[in-house]
Design a protein around this motif. Structure first.
Motif, PDB file in Angstrom:
ATOM      1  N   LEU A 386       0.853  -1.186   0.000  1.00 36.45           N
ATOM      2  CA  LEU A 386       0.000   0.000   0.000  1.00 36.45           C
ATOM      3  C   LEU A 386       0.888   1.234   0.000  1.00 36.45           C
ATOM      4  O   LEU A 386       1.506   1.559   1.016  1.00 36.45           O
ATOM      5  N   ALA A 387       0.972   1.906  -1.140  1.00 41.17           N
ATOM      6  CA  ALA A 387       1.826   3.096  -1.247  1.00 41.17           C
ATOM      7  C   ALA A 387       1.276   4.218  -0.385  1.00 41.17           C
ATOM      8  O   ALA A 387       0.068   4.322  -0.154  1.00 41.17           O
ATOM      9  N   VAL A 388       2.183   5.075   0.100  1.00 44.41           N
ATOM     10  CA  VAL A 388       1.774   6.226   0.893  1.00 44.41           C
ATOM     11  C   VAL A 388       1.091   7.236  -0.010  1.00 44.41           C
ATOM     12  O   VAL A 388       1.585   7.580  -1.091  1.00 44.41           O
ATOM     13  N   THR A 389      -0.071   7.727   0.421  1.00 49.53           N
ATOM     14  CA  THR A 389      -0.857   8.684  -0.352  1.00 49.53           C
ATOM     15  C   THR A 389      -0.921  10.014   0.401  1.00 49.53           C
ATOM     16  O   THR A 389      -0.490  10.122   1.551  1.00 49.53           O
ATOM     17  N   LYS A 390      -1.486  10.996  -0.264  1.00 51.41           N
ATOM     18  CA  LYS A 390      -1.612  12.318   0.347  1.00 51.41           C
ATOM     19  C   LYS A 390      -2.498  12.243   1.586  1.00 51.41           C
ATOM     20  O   LYS A 390      -3.548  11.614   1.580  1.00 51.41           O
ATOM     21  N   ASN A 391      -2.053  12.891   2.690  1.00 48.49           N
ATOM     22  CA  ASN A 391      -2.766  12.884   3.967  1.00 48.49           C
ATOM     23  C   ASN A 391      -2.976  11.470   4.504  1.00 48.49           C
ATOM     24  O   ASN A 391      -3.993  11.175   5.143  1.00 48.49           O
ATOM     25  N   ASP A 392      -2.035  10.603   4.247  1.00 46.70           N
ATOM     26  CA  ASP A 392      -2.121   9.213   4.706  1.00 46.70           C
ATOM     27  C   ASP A 392      -2.125   9.186   6.230  1.00 46.70           C
ATOM     28  O   ASP A 392      -1.210   9.718   6.870  1.00 46.70           O
ATOM     29  N   PRO A 393      -3.141   8.572   6.871  1.00 46.76           N
ATOM     30  CA  PRO A 393      -3.217   8.567   8.346  1.00 46.76           C
ATOM     31  C   PRO A 393      -2.134   7.734   9.000  1.00 46.76           C
ATOM     32  O   PRO A 393      -1.922   7.835  10.218  1.00 46.76           O
ATOM     33  N   ARG A 394      -1.438   6.906   8.218  1.00 46.68           N
ATOM     34  CA  ARG A 394      -0.373   6.075   8.797  1.00 46.68           C
ATOM     35  C   ARG A 394       0.882   6.887   9.098  1.00 46.68           C
ATOM     36  O   ARG A 394       1.742   6.446   9.866  1.00 46.68           O
ATOM     37  N   THR A 396       3.200   9.816  10.628  1.00 46.84           N
ATOM     38  CA  THR A 396       3.242  10.670  11.812  1.00 46.84           C
ATOM     39  C   THR A 396       3.490  12.118  11.392  1.00 46.84           C
ATOM     40  O   THR A 396       3.929  12.389  10.272  1.00 46.84           O
ATOM     41  N   PRO A 397       3.219  13.074  12.281  1.00 48.36           N
ATOM     42  CA  PRO A 397       3.520  14.482  11.948  1.00 48.36           C
ATOM     43  C   PRO A 397       4.999  14.700  11.608  1.00 48.36           C
ATOM     44  O   PRO A 397       5.320  15.397  10.656  1.00 48.36           O
ATOM     45  N   VAL A 398       5.892  14.121  12.408  1.00 54.93           N
ATOM     46  CA  VAL A 398       7.317  14.226  12.098  1.00 54.93           C
ATOM     47  C   VAL A 398       7.612  13.518  10.777  1.00 54.93           C
ATOM     48  O   VAL A 398       8.373  14.010   9.937  1.00 54.93           O
ATOM     49  N   GLY A 399       6.965  12.358  10.581  1.00 53.69           N
ATOM     50  CA  GLY A 399       7.166  11.601   9.351  1.00 53.69           C
ATOM     51  C   GLY A 399       6.752  12.372   8.116  1.00 53.69           C
ATOM     52  O   GLY A 399       7.395  12.280   7.058  1.00 53.69           O
ATOM     53  N   ARG A 400       5.689  13.158   8.232  1.00 51.94           N
ATOM     54  CA  ARG A 400       5.230  13.938   7.080  1.00 51.94           C
ATOM     55  C   ARG A 400       6.295  14.951   6.651  1.00 51.94           C
ATOM     56  O   ARG A 400       6.537  15.160   5.453  1.00 51.94           O
ATOM     57  N   PHE A 401       6.954  15.554   7.641  1.00 52.82           N
ATOM     58  CA  PHE A 401       7.990  16.542   7.327  1.00 52.82           C
ATOM     59  C   PHE A 401       9.225  15.872   6.719  1.00 52.82           C
ATOM     60  O   PHE A 401       9.759  16.334   5.706  1.00 52.82           O
ATOM     61  N   ILE A 402       9.690  14.809   7.346  1.00 50.56           N
ATOM     62  CA  ILE A 402      10.928  14.203   6.861  1.00 50.56           C
ATOM     63  C   ILE A 402      10.726  13.508   5.511  1.00 50.56           C
ATOM     64  O   ILE A 402      11.665  13.364   4.732  1.00 50.56           O
ATOM     65  N   ARG A 403       9.493  13.099   5.214  1.00 51.93           N
ATOM     66  CA  ARG A 403       9.238  12.515   3.890  1.00 51.93           C
ATOM     67  C   ARG A 403       9.242  13.602   2.823  1.00 51.93           C
ATOM     68  O   ARG A 403       9.757  13.412   1.724  1.00 51.93           O
ATOM     69  N   LYS A 404       8.649  14.755   3.114  1.00 49.70           N
ATOM     70  CA  LYS A 404       8.627  15.851   2.145  1.00 49.70           C
ATOM     71  C   LYS A 404      10.027  16.356   1.837  1.00 49.70           C
ATOM     72  O   LYS A 404      10.340  16.723   0.698  1.00 49.70           O
ATOM     73  N   THR A 405      10.872  16.375   2.845  1.00 52.60           N
ATOM     74  CA  THR A 405      12.238  16.894   2.674  1.00 52.60           C
ATOM     75  C   THR A 405      13.246  15.794   2.334  1.00 52.60           C
ATOM     76  O   THR A 405      14.428  16.085   2.146  1.00 52.60           O
ATOM     77  N   SER A 406      12.780  14.535   2.279  1.00 53.53           N
ATOM     78  CA  SER A 406      13.624  13.361   1.998  1.00 53.53           C
ATOM     79  C   SER A 406      14.672  13.119   3.071  1.00 53.53           C
ATOM     80  O   SER A 406      15.635  12.385   2.842  1.00 53.53           O
ATOM     81  N   ILE A 407      14.488  13.716   4.254  1.00 52.13           N
ATOM     82  CA  ILE A 407      15.398  13.440   5.360  1.00 52.13           C
ATOM     83  C   ILE A 407      15.291  11.977   5.780  1.00 52.13           C
ATOM     84  O   ILE A 407      16.263  11.384   6.279  1.00 52.13           O
ATOM     85  N   ASP A 408      14.125  11.366   5.559  1.00 51.88           N
ATOM     86  CA  ASP A 408      13.954   9.962   5.944  1.00 51.88           C
ATOM     87  C   ASP A 408      14.894   9.028   5.191  1.00 51.88           C
ATOM     88  O   ASP A 408      15.145   7.898   5.604  1.00 51.88           O
ATOM     89  N   GLU A 510       5.946  18.710  -4.396  1.00 45.76           N
ATOM     90  CA  GLU A 510       4.551  18.531  -4.824  1.00 45.76           C
ATOM     91  C   GLU A 510       4.091  17.078  -4.716  1.00 45.76           C
ATOM     92  O   GLU A 510       2.968  16.807  -4.283  1.00 45.76           O
ATOM     93  N   ASN A 511       4.949  16.124  -5.108  1.00 47.25           N
ATOM     94  CA  ASN A 511       4.539  14.717  -5.114  1.00 47.25           C
ATOM     95  C   ASN A 511       5.104  13.927  -3.946  1.00 47.25           C
ATOM     96  O   ASN A 511       5.020  12.692  -3.933  1.00 47.25           O
ATOM     97  N   ALA A 512       5.685  14.622  -2.965  1.00 47.10           N
ATOM     98  CA  ALA A 512       6.284  13.936  -1.821  1.00 47.10           C
ATOM     99  C   ALA A 512       5.369  14.059  -0.622  1.00 47.10           C
ATOM    100  O   ALA A 512       5.111  15.159  -0.133  1.00 47.10           O
ATOM    101  N   TYR A 513       4.876  12.910  -0.169  1.00 47.04           N
ATOM    102  CA  TYR A 513       4.027  12.912   1.027  1.00 47.04           C
ATOM    103  C   TYR A 513       4.002  11.526   1.651  1.00 47.04           C
ATOM    104  O   TYR A 513       4.499  10.566   1.076  1.00 47.04           O
TER     105      TYR A 513
END
Length: 513
Positions: A386-394, A396-408, A510-513
């Motif tokens: 199941l790919a991560v989608t926009k506003n995916d409830p799985r 975390t708030p920190v996870g949303r930031f690090i995914r957008k910035t590719s820090i993860d 734009e496509n990172a979430y």
């Protein structure tokens, strides 16, 4: 028979490339090997030395040894009261460089020459005599006051003696290592019957042949392709060959088919080009003329070069040095960001800081890739079905930031140091990654060809905007096309360009979430 020109080979390659991402149907599902193929794969699992790598190491060692020898004579001269001047040091360096250059031009470092004692000694001695003569002329013209010239005389005589003795010993060792299988190119023959028999006989008749035939694979049976050809067993079908090549360190696939069977050759290439191997078409039995760049030789056996293994031999060494240097530099610069991210994850959600996911690596091997955990532990999906989608409830708030910035993705720098990943290459996809209900390999026919090189932390697809969710067939096709373009056009400068463009392209979230 009509002459086959290089244009025909290029046309065959273009047809393969054009069809690579246009249609699906290559699922990439594993095929079990026969008992004979499994036993053979077990015999060849040990690593072997590439002749190209060995020759390169010899050239480097000879160069360094001659430099040390020249330095030793200059030091000896200094102890005798003749302090070396800068000119003498420069002449020694130029002499050694000229020897290496002439040796390359005279094919003194070809493995076929090195195995034969007389040609190896003769070519190396000729190259060294020319280099030393130039050194003597330069000394007399530029340093007439540097008398006596015992340092150059001593260096000349000792260099001739040492290089001559070294080539004598090396030719004996190379023949011995080849017989023992320590230096060889492991090959599989595709196609059976008389063409394969003639090819094997031709290869075996070559003196000091470094090709070791590991078996024969063919879809046909019966009299057209018996189970034993010229003493070598038929191990299975072409589909089984793909799995055999992933279980065995091979170097080359040799197709033993008539050159007129273009359609069948193209069908074979569509199955085999996903492998990181040289693919050759045997042309020894055909009365054809070739353009020099179209073919290669194994002894006197002519072969058409259909596909080359990407990033091979010394290119792979250069890329590994590139990876180690820039990955270490990135860790030194980014460790505060990584520590802060780890603390933020630890204090805002339960579970481990790092997330480990199984992904496809080089040659379809399964590797464990590190990431900072961006999802709630109880909702994480290691399979990536199941790919991560926009506003995916799985997420975390920190996870949303690090995914957008590719820090993860930063922990993957340690994957680079470990050797699982490269800094630049096709992004490693999860083993079960899919679009809707279809695996990527079912959508793109050439999908697994992207695994012919080591996957990367960043890649050409990401630079071109193909980042984030893959929710349509067109997106995975476009990513694969970018990956194949990278593989076919790789260079260190290309890697450097991608590496320095990556931070700029990451600004587009734009496509990172």
């Amino acid at each position: 028979m009509t002459n086959l020109h290089s244009l025909d080979v290029e046309r065959l390659r273009r047809k393969l490339q054009d069809s690579a991402v246009d249609a699906g149907g290559q699922a990439g599902s594993q095929t079990s090997l026969s008992a004979a193929a499994s036993r053979m794969a077990g015999q060849f699992r040990s690593n072997h030395t590439s002749p190209v790598m060995l020759v390169g190491q010899l050239a480097i060692l000879e160069f360094l040894f001659l430099l040390v020898l020249a330095g030793g004579w200059l030091f000896f001269s200094a102890r005798q009261g003749q302090a070396p001047v800068a000119g003498q040091i420069g002449i020694c360096l130029c002499t050694v460089l000229i020897y290496s250059l002439i040796g390359q031009l005279a094919d003194s470092y070809q493995i076929t020459i090195l195995r034969r004692m007389r040609p190896s000694v003769r070519r190396s001695m000729t190259a060294l005599l020319v280099a030393l003569a130039i050194g003597w002329l330069a000394t007399m013209a530029l340093l007439p006051q540097a008398h006596p010239k015992a340092w150059l005389a001593g260096f000349s005589l000792s260099a001739l003696a040492v290089i001559g003795l070294e080539r004598l010993v090396l030719s004996h060792l190379l023949r011995r290592w080849t017989r023992n299988g320590l230096i060889e190119r492991r090959a599989v023959i595709v196609g059976g019957g008389n063409p394969a028999k003639e090819l094997i006989r031709s290869l075996e008749s070559q003196p000091d042949n470094d090709i070791r035939i590991c078996g024969i694979f063919d879809d046909r049976g019966g009299d057209r392709s018996p189970n034993m050809v010229a003493g070598y067993p038929k191990l299975g079908t072409v589909a089984e060959l793909v799995e055999f090549a992933r279980a065995t360190p091979l170097d080359m696939l040799i197709i033993a088919l008539p050159l007129s069977a273009e359609d069948r050759i193209l069908q074979l290439l569509r199955k085999l080009w996903v492998l990181p191997l040289d693919i050759r078409l045997a042309a020894h039995a055909n009365n054809l003329r070739f353009r020099p760049r179209t073919y290669s030789h194994v002894g006197d056996v002519a072969m058409l070069d259909l596909m080359d293994k990407p990033i091979r031999d010394w290119d792979s060494v250069a890329k590994r040095i590139f990876d180690l240097f820039f990955a270490s530099l990135a860790i030194l610069c980014l460790w505060p960001v990584m520590v802060a991210t780890a603390l933020a994850i630890k204090f805002t959600s339960r579970g481990p800081v790092l997330f480990v996911q199984r992904r496809h690596g080089f040659n379809n091997e399964i590797i464990d890739v590190l990431k900072f955990r961006s999802m709630y532990t109880e909702m994480s999906d290691p399979t990536a079905r199941l790919a991560v989608t926009k506003n995916d409830p799985r997420v975390t708030p920190v996870g949303r930031f690090i995914r957008k910035t590719s820090i993860d993705e930063l922990p993957q720098l340690f994957n680079v140091l470990r050797g699982d990943l490269s800094l630049v290459g096709p992004r490693p996809h999860a083993v079960l990654a899919q679009t809707r209900d279809k695996l990527y390999g079912d959508i793109v026919e050439g999908y697994f060809a992207r695994h012919r090189v080591k996957p990367g932390v960043t890649g050409w697809a990401q630079i071109n905007g193909w980042r984030g969710e893959v929710d349509t067939d067109e997106k995975i096709k476009a990513r694969t096309a970018c990956d194949l373009h990278y593989i076919e056009n790789w260079s260190l400068l290309f890697d450097l360009k991608i590496l320095f463009l990556t931070p700029i392209r990451l600004l587009n979230t734009e496509n990172a979430y």
